[in-house]
Design a protein around this motif. Structure first.
Motif, mmCIF file in Angstrom:
data_model
loop_
_atom_site.group_PDB
_atom_site.id
_atom_site.type_symbol
_atom_site.label_atom_id
_atom_site.label_comp_id
_atom_site.label_asym_id
_atom_site.label_seq_id
_atom_site.Cartn_x
_atom_site.Cartn_y
_atom_site.Cartn_z
ATOM 1 N N THR A 53 -1.976 -9.623 2.268
ATOM 2 C CA THR A 53 -2.447 -9.111 3.270
ATOM 3 C C THR A 53 -2.375 -7.930 3.923
ATOM 4 O OG1 THR A 53 -1.241 -11.759 4.288
ATOM 5 C CG2 THR A 53 -1.895 -9.954 6.134
ATOM 6 N N LEU A 54 -1.134 -7.582 3.106
ATOM 7 C CA LEU A 54 -0.709 -6.371 3.728
ATOM 8 C C LEU A 54 -1.598 -5.239 3.532
ATOM 9 C CD1 LEU A 54 1.616 -4.007 5.415
ATOM 10 C CD2 LEU A 54 2.703 -3.396 3.194
ATOM 11 N N ALA A 55 -1.926 -5.178 2.400
ATOM 12 C CA ALA A 55 -3.205 -4.667 0.702
ATOM 13 C C ALA A 55 -4.094 -4.756 1.956
ATOM 14 C CB ALA A 55 -2.591 -5.427 -0.112
ATOM 15 N N ASP A 56 -4.905 -6.220 2.493
ATOM 16 C CA ASP A 56 -6.023 -6.323 3.316
ATOM 17 C C ASP A 56 -6.667 -5.582 4.149
ATOM 18 O OD1 ASP A 56 -8.639 -7.989 2.694
ATOM 19 O OD2 ASP A 56 -7.714 -9.193 4.260
ATOM 20 N N LEU A 57 -5.254 -5.218 4.726
ATOM 21 C CA LEU A 57 -5.488 -4.682 6.260
ATOM 22 C C LEU A 57 -5.740 -3.252 5.933
ATOM 23 C CD1 LEU A 57 -5.042 -4.867 9.463
ATOM 24 C CD2 LEU A 57 -2.740 -4.230 9.100
ATOM 25 N N SER A 58 -4.860 -2.872 5.107
ATOM 26 C CA SER A 58 -5.467 -1.516 4.764
ATOM 27 C C SER A 58 -6.618 -0.902 4.017
ATOM 28 C CB SER A 58 -4.222 -0.625 4.191
ATOM 29 O OG SER A 58 -4.089 -1.206 2.587
ATOM 30 N N PHE A 59 -7.150 -1.564 3.565
ATOM 31 C CA PHE A 59 -8.513 -2.632 2.861
ATOM 32 C C PHE A 59 -9.894 -2.294 4.036
ATOM 33 C CE2 PHE A 59 -11.353 -5.307 0.702
ATOM 34 C CZ PHE A 59 -12.439 -4.012 0.112
ATOM 35 N N GLU A 115 8.860 2.972 -4.614
ATOM 36 C CA GLU A 115 8.461 2.180 -6.396
ATOM 37 C C GLU A 115 7.116 1.924 -5.997
ATOM 38 O OE1 GLU A 115 13.157 1.296 -7.786
ATOM 39 O OE2 GLU A 115 12.467 0.201 -6.127
ATOM 40 N N ILE A 116 6.256 1.302 -7.126
ATOM 41 C CA ILE A 116 4.648 0.233 -6.792
ATOM 42 C C ILE A 116 5.640 -1.395 -7.513
ATOM 43 C CG2 ILE A 116 2.972 -0.390 -8.030
ATOM 44 C CD1 ILE A 116 2.425 2.398 -9.626
ATOM 45 N N LEU A 117 4.918 -1.939 -5.742
ATOM 46 C CA LEU A 117 5.049 -3.626 -5.859
ATOM 47 C C LEU A 117 3.662 -3.763 -6.608
ATOM 48 C CD1 LEU A 117 6.797 -3.530 -2.538
ATOM 49 C CD2 LEU A 117 8.004 -3.243 -4.771
ATOM 50 N N ALA A 118 2.554 -3.317 -5.874
ATOM 51 C CA ALA A 118 1.798 -4.134 -6.485
ATOM 52 C C ALA A 118 0.559 -3.303 -6.410
ATOM 53 C CB ALA A 118 1.225 -5.537 -5.319
ATOM 54 N N THR A 119 -0.545 -3.755 -7.296
ATOM 55 C CA THR A 119 -1.789 -2.535 -7.651
ATOM 56 C C THR A 119 -2.932 -3.612 -6.902
ATOM 57 O OG1 THR A 119 -2.274 -3.295 -9.496
ATOM 58 C CG2 THR A 119 -0.787 -1.192 -9.011
ATOM 59 N N MET A 120 -3.939 -3.064 -6.305
ATOM 60 C CA MET A 120 -5.510 -4.101 -5.895
ATOM 61 C C MET A 120 -6.205 -3.165 -5.714
ATOM 62 S SD MET A 120 -5.899 -6.619 -2.382
ATOM 63 C CE MET A 120 -6.034 -6.236 -1.073
ATOM 64 N N THR A 121 -7.689 -3.585 -5.873
ATOM 65 C CA THR A 121 -8.931 -3.412 -5.722
ATOM 66 C C THR A 121 -9.268 -4.372 -4.651
ATOM 67 O OG1 THR A 121 -9.414 -5.078 -7.272
ATOM 68 C CG2 THR A 121 -9.003 -2.467 -8.703
ATOM 69 N N GLY A 122 -10.351 -3.597 -4.243
ATOM 70 C CA GLY A 122 -11.238 -4.234 -3.004
ATOM 71 C C GLY A 122 -12.485 -3.825 -3.075
#
Length: 137
Positions: A53-59, A115-122
């Protein structure tokens, strides 16, 4: 109203978990959240849906930063490291391709130590509808 304020207010789910956009420019957005008890899963670490959800908000910030209503149509996330109670987690989204119909972005979620926790592509789809706001932030 700015796009940053609009998304922080109108994305009710992200708002309900404490996720907030903290920076927004054309083609770039940052969202942050502090991991609380309510975010923990059965293993005692931050639930993956919170990180997503955090990643999606930035997306959403980046995809809509050009003033055209854009909705995510495909996202792929890879979880690398767990987020722990009390950590501030940060999602940074960068536009890779500003396509007129299908903008594509990379998102990195890190903790406060970098530190990298996750990577996502959108991948988003731009509707034929203006998304009105006064400024980005």
């Amino acid at each position: 109203m700015t796009l940053l304020d609009k998304l922080n207010k109108d994305d009710r789910f992200a708002n309900s978990i404490g996720a907030q956009l903290t920076d927004l420019r054309e083609g770039y957005a940052k969202a942050e959240l502090v991991v609380e008890e309510r975010h923990l899963n059965g293993a005692g670490v931050c639930q993956g849906g919170v990180i997503y959800t955090l990643a999606d908000l930035s997306f959403a910030g980046v995809a809509n930063s050009h003033g055209i209503l854009s909705l995510g149509i495909s996202n792929t996330i890879t979880f690398i490291k767990s987020a722990m109670l009390g950590e501030r987690i940060i999602a940074e989204c960068t536009e890779v391709v500003n396509h007129h119909k299908l903008p594509y972005c990379d998102i990195r979620v890190t903790n406060e130590k970098g530190e990298i926790l996750a990577t996502m592509t959108g991948l988003a789809y731009r509707l034929k509808k203006d998304f009105e706001f006064d400024s980005l932030k």
